[in-house]
Scaffold this motif. Sequence first.
Motif, mmCIF file in Angstrom:
data_model
loop_
_atom_site.group_PDB
_atom_site.id
_atom_site.type_symbol
_atom_site.label_atom_id
_atom_site.label_comp_id
_atom_site.label_asym_id
_atom_site.label_seq_id
_atom_site.Cartn_x
_atom_site.Cartn_y
_atom_site.Cartn_z
ATOM 1 N N PRO A 54 3.282 5.660 10.115
ATOM 2 C CA PRO A 54 2.419 5.761 11.325
ATOM 3 C C PRO A 54 3.958 4.067 11.965
ATOM 4 C CG PRO A 54 0.465 5.553 9.454
ATOM 5 C CD PRO A 54 2.547 5.494 9.432
ATOM 6 N N ARG A 55 2.964 4.255 12.914
ATOM 7 C CA ARG A 55 3.684 2.987 14.132
ATOM 8 C C ARG A 55 3.166 1.814 14.295
ATOM 9 N NH1 ARG A 55 5.490 5.346 19.964
ATOM 10 N NH2 ARG A 55 5.398 3.762 19.958
ATOM 11 N N PRO A 56 4.075 0.421 14.185
ATOM 12 C CA PRO A 56 3.453 -0.721 13.731
ATOM 13 C C PRO A 56 3.047 -0.748 15.778
ATOM 14 C CG PRO A 56 5.680 -0.867 13.924
ATOM 15 C CD PRO A 56 5.214 0.671 13.875
ATOM 16 N N LEU A 77 0.880 -0.906 0.250
ATOM 17 C CA LEU A 77 -0.234 -0.116 0.211
ATOM 18 C C LEU A 77 0.715 1.851 0.076
ATOM 19 C CD1 LEU A 77 -2.481 -1.639 2.419
ATOM 20 C CD2 LEU A 77 -2.458 -0.726 -0.136
ATOM 21 N N ALA A 78 2.188 1.486 0.233
ATOM 22 C CA ALA A 78 2.776 2.417 0.888
ATOM 23 C C ALA A 78 3.961 2.660 -0.447
ATOM 24 C CB ALA A 78 3.410 2.456 2.387
ATOM 25 N N GLY A 79 4.084 1.454 -1.222
ATOM 26 C CA GLY A 79 4.992 1.961 -2.152
ATOM 27 C C GLY A 79 6.468 1.506 -1.678
ATOM 28 N N LEU A 80 6.596 1.435 -0.438
ATOM 29 C CA LEU A 80 7.892 1.338 -0.123
ATOM 30 C C LEU A 80 8.824 0.371 0.551
ATOM 31 C CD1 LEU A 80 7.035 3.568 2.488
ATOM 32 C CD2 LEU A 80 8.392 4.769 0.348
ATOM 33 N N GLN A 81 10.004 0.306 -0.005
ATOM 34 C CA GLN A 81 10.940 -1.041 0.833
ATOM 35 C C GLN A 81 10.588 -0.966 2.613
ATOM 36 O OE1 GLN A 81 12.386 -3.090 -1.104
ATOM 37 N NE2 GLN A 81 11.151 -2.362 -2.736
ATOM 38 N N LYS A 82 11.089 -2.015 2.720
ATOM 39 C CA LYS A 82 11.115 -2.638 4.054
ATOM 40 C C LYS A 82 11.721 -1.120 4.828
ATOM 41 C CE LYS A 82 12.394 -6.437 5.594
ATOM 42 N NZ LYS A 82 12.525 -7.166 6.331
ATOM 43 N N SER A 83 13.465 -1.485 4.116
ATOM 44 C CA SER A 83 14.379 -0.100 4.933
ATOM 45 C C SER A 83 12.988 1.012 5.152
ATOM 46 C CB SER A 83 15.644 -0.287 4.458
ATOM 47 O OG SER A 83 15.562 0.107 3.076
ATOM 48 N N ALA A 84 13.090 1.762 3.454
ATOM 49 C CA ALA A 84 12.313 3.004 3.953
ATOM 50 C C ALA A 84 11.366 3.231 4.960
ATOM 51 C CB ALA A 84 12.252 3.019 2.262
ATOM 52 N N LEU A 85 10.870 2.086 5.098
ATOM 53 C CA LEU A 85 9.145 2.149 5.442
ATOM 54 C C LEU A 85 9.618 2.739 7.095
ATOM 55 C CD1 LEU A 85 6.280 1.335 5.732
ATOM 56 C CD2 LEU A 85 6.902 -0.246 7.005
ATOM 57 N N TYR A 86 10.795 1.694 7.673
ATOM 58 C CA TYR A 86 11.007 1.876 9.010
ATOM 59 C C TYR A 86 11.795 2.970 9.299
ATOM 60 C CZ TYR A 86 9.450 -2.578 9.968
ATOM 61 O OH TYR A 86 8.260 -3.870 10.609
ATOM 62 N N LYS A 87 12.452 3.725 7.939
ATOM 63 C CA LYS A 87 12.767 4.662 8.484
ATOM 64 C C LYS A 87 12.435 6.032 8.652
ATOM 65 C CE LYS A 87 16.464 7.848 6.025
ATOM 66 N NZ LYS A 87 17.136 8.747 4.680
ATOM 67 N N ARG A 88 10.886 5.832 7.970
ATOM 68 C CA ARG A 88 10.114 7.036 7.936
ATOM 69 C C ARG A 88 9.401 6.698 9.231
ATOM 70 N NH1 ARG A 88 7.113 8.593 2.157
ATOM 71 N NH2 ARG A 88 8.566 8.599 0.973
ATOM 72 N N ILE A 89 8.685 6.133 9.369
ATOM 73 C CA ILE A 89 8.975 5.244 11.707
ATOM 74 C C ILE A 89 9.402 5.980 12.078
ATOM 75 C CG2 ILE A 89 7.868 3.377 13.027
ATOM 76 C CD1 ILE A 89 7.493 1.896 11.178
ATOM 77 N N GLY A 90 10.836 5.630 12.250
ATOM 78 C CA GLY A 90 11.784 6.094 13.327
ATOM 79 C C GLY A 90 11.733 7.319 12.857
#
Length: 83
Positions: free
Chosen positions: A51-53, A33-46
């Motif tokens: 949104p945080r899980p 849904l976000a169209g992001l790679q896992k590393s990019a997703l967690y960087k944005r969370i940080g």
Amino acid sequence: MTGGNNGKKGVPIHDGGCRMSGSFLRLPQVLALAGLQKSALYKRIGLGQFPRPVKLSARCAVWPEDEIRDWQKRQIDSRDNAA
């Protein structure tokens, strides 16, 4: 919460008086849904930009579907307001 998740749909959740409605999404669904790679997703969370899980257990993290949909809407609004 009810089970029966076949990996294609979110896990239904019950409101229980909270503001949340909809489903919980697992990581592969959120990435799609976000169209992001896992590393990019967690960087944005940080950085506080995604949104945080919600941790359901030590090895299970999910995201409320409504929070992901709200994030998508904010991305579109940001694009439209920048023009």
